[in-house]
Design a protein around this motif. Structure first.
Motif, PDB file in Angstrom:
ATOM      1  N   ASN A 216       0.865  -1.179   0.000  1.00  0.00           N
ATOM      2  CA  ASN A 216       0.000   0.000   0.000  1.00  0.00           C
ATOM      3  C   ASN A 216       0.906   1.235   0.000  1.00  0.00           C
ATOM      4  OD1 ASN A 216      -2.061   1.863   0.319  1.00  0.00           O
ATOM      5  ND2 ASN A 216      -3.048   0.785   2.025  1.00  0.00           N
TER       6      ASN A 216
ATOM      7  N   HIS B  53       0.065   4.774   1.388  1.00  0.00           N
ATOM      8  CA  HIS B  53      -0.353   4.940   2.781  1.00  0.00           C
ATOM      9  C   HIS B  53       0.685   5.759   3.546  1.00  0.00           C
ATOM     10  CE1 HIS B  53      -1.703   3.993   6.833  1.00  0.00           C
ATOM     11  NE2 HIS B  53      -2.809   3.499   6.305  1.00  0.00           N
TER      12      HIS B  53
ATOM     13  N   GLU C 276      -6.792  -1.693   6.845  1.00  0.00           N
ATOM     14  CA  GLU C 276      -5.852  -1.598   5.720  1.00  0.00           C
ATOM     15  C   GLU C 276      -4.708  -2.575   5.936  1.00  0.00           C
ATOM     16  OE1 GLU C 276      -5.943   3.240   5.288  1.00  0.00           O
ATOM     17  OE2 GLU C 276      -5.324   2.271   7.147  1.00  0.00           O
TER      18      GLU C 276
ATOM     19  N   VAL D  50      -0.793  -2.746   4.917  1.00  0.00           N
ATOM     20  CA  VAL D  50       0.261  -1.869   4.404  1.00  0.00           C
ATOM     21  C   VAL D  50       1.479  -2.671   3.952  1.00  0.00           C
ATOM     22  CG1 VAL D  50       1.693   0.165   4.890  1.00  0.00           C
ATOM     23  CG2 VAL D  50      -0.545  -0.071   5.989  1.00  0.00           C
TER      24      VAL D  50
END
Length: 261
Positions: A133, A136, A165, A167
Motif C-alpha cells: 500500500n 499509505h 488496511e 500496508v
C-alpha cells in the motif's frame, strides 16, 4: 505539534539473555524511543513492566498521544487493571502501535477480541517485507521492498479481525507469507500492528524498520481532543427528544435512570 509517545517494553530478555543484552544494552524500548526522537515532531519516553503500574499510571496515559507496545515472555504478568486502562484510552483516541510478539499482548487481544494466533519459527531466516500500500502514510519513504537478513518467521493464518488496511506483507526464506503491517480503528483510536522485531536479532536498529515505526506513530496520532463521551450511554428523557413525541408504551427504566451495562 509534538506527539507525546510512550514506548512500553517488557524489559526481561534484555536483562536475562546475554545475546539480547549485547544487541540492546539499554533495552529494546530505549532503542525504539531513540529512533522515534530523531523526528522533531515526536517526543518519546519509555515505560517497563517492572515499574509501579507498569509505568502507565492514569495521569501519564491521559497525557499520552500514542503508546508503542512490545511484549513477549510475560504477557500474563500485565495487570488486568492496566489492560482496561489502555483499552479505555484507545477508545478515547490514543493511538496504539503493537510490535512483533505483542500480538499476544493482553491490551491488543482485548481490543481485537480474537485469539491473535499465528504460526512461527525461530531460525534466523531472511524476511522480505513488501510495501503493498505504497500510498499509505505509514509507507512514506519506504521502498517497494526491503530485507531483514535474520528474523523469526510468522505465518498465516493470523487470527485477527479483518483489518482496515494492509500496508505490508512479508515473505520468508522458508516459503511462508504473513500480513505484517495492519491497521484498525477502535472507538476514536487508531491501531497499527507491525510484525518485525524478534529480540535476538538487531531488527530495531534497521533504518527502514525505524522509519516505519516513526510513520506509524504519526499515522496513529489523533489530534482531536480526548473523546471521553465514547463511554457514555445516556437515557434521554421523552421531553428532551429532538422532535416532539408522546410516550406510547411501558418501560423498565425511569427518566434519567442508568441502564444495564
Amino acid at each position: 505539534m509534538t506527539i507525546r509517545t510512550v514506548v512500553w517494553g517488557e524489559n526481561i530478555h534484555e536483562r536475562e539473555n546475554a545475546i539480547v543484552r549485547d544487541i540492546y544494552p539499554d533495552g529494546m524500548h530505549a532503542t525504539i524511543a531513540s529512533a522515534l526522537n530523531k523526528d522533531p515532531e515526536i517526543e518519546a519516553t519509555t515505560a517497563t513492566l517492572q515499574e509501579p503500574e507498569h509505568g502507565l499510571p492514569v495521569d501519564r496515559l491521559a497525557e499520552t498521544d500514542v503508546l508503542v507496545w512490545w511484549g513477549h515472555k510475560a504477557h500474563g504478568e500485565v495487570s488486568d487493571e492496566i489492560v482496561e486502562r489502555v483499552a479505555k484510552r484507545v477508545w478515547e483516541g490514543m493511538g496504539l502501535l503493537v510490535l512483533h510478539s505483542g500480538h499476544f499482548a493482553k491490551p491488543f487481544k482485548r481490543l481485537m477480541g480474537t485469539p491473535c494466533a499465528l504460526k512461527w519459527r525461530e531460525a534466523g531466516e531472511r524476511e522480505r517485507i513488501w510495501t503493498v500500500n505504497p500510498g499509505h502514510p505509514i509507507a512514506a519513504g519506504i521502498p517497494e521492498n526491503f530485507v531483514l537478513e535474520n528474523e523469526e518467521m510468522y505465518g498465516e493464518f493470523f487470527s485477527v479481525p479483518e483489518p482496515l488496511e494492509t500496508v505490508f506483507i512479508s515473505w520468508f526464506a522458508g516459503g511462508e507469507v504473513f500480513r505484517s503491517g495492519l491497521t484498525w480503528r477502535r472507538g476514536a483510536g487508531n491501531i497499527f500492528y507491525f510484525r518485525p522485531g524478534h529480540e535476538t536479532y538487531p531488527t530495531y536498529h534497521d533504518a527502514n524498520v525505524q522509519q516505519v515505526i516513526r510513520n506509524g506513530v504519526k499515522w496513529a496520532y489523533n489530534p482531536i481532543p480526548r473523546y471521553a463521551a465514547v463511554h457514555d450511554a445516556p437515557n434521554v428523557p421523552v421531553e428532551e427528544a429532538l422532535e416532539p413525541i408522546t410516550e406510547r408504551g411501558p418501560r423498565l427504566h425511569q427518566a434519567g435512570e442508568e441502564g444495564y451495562k
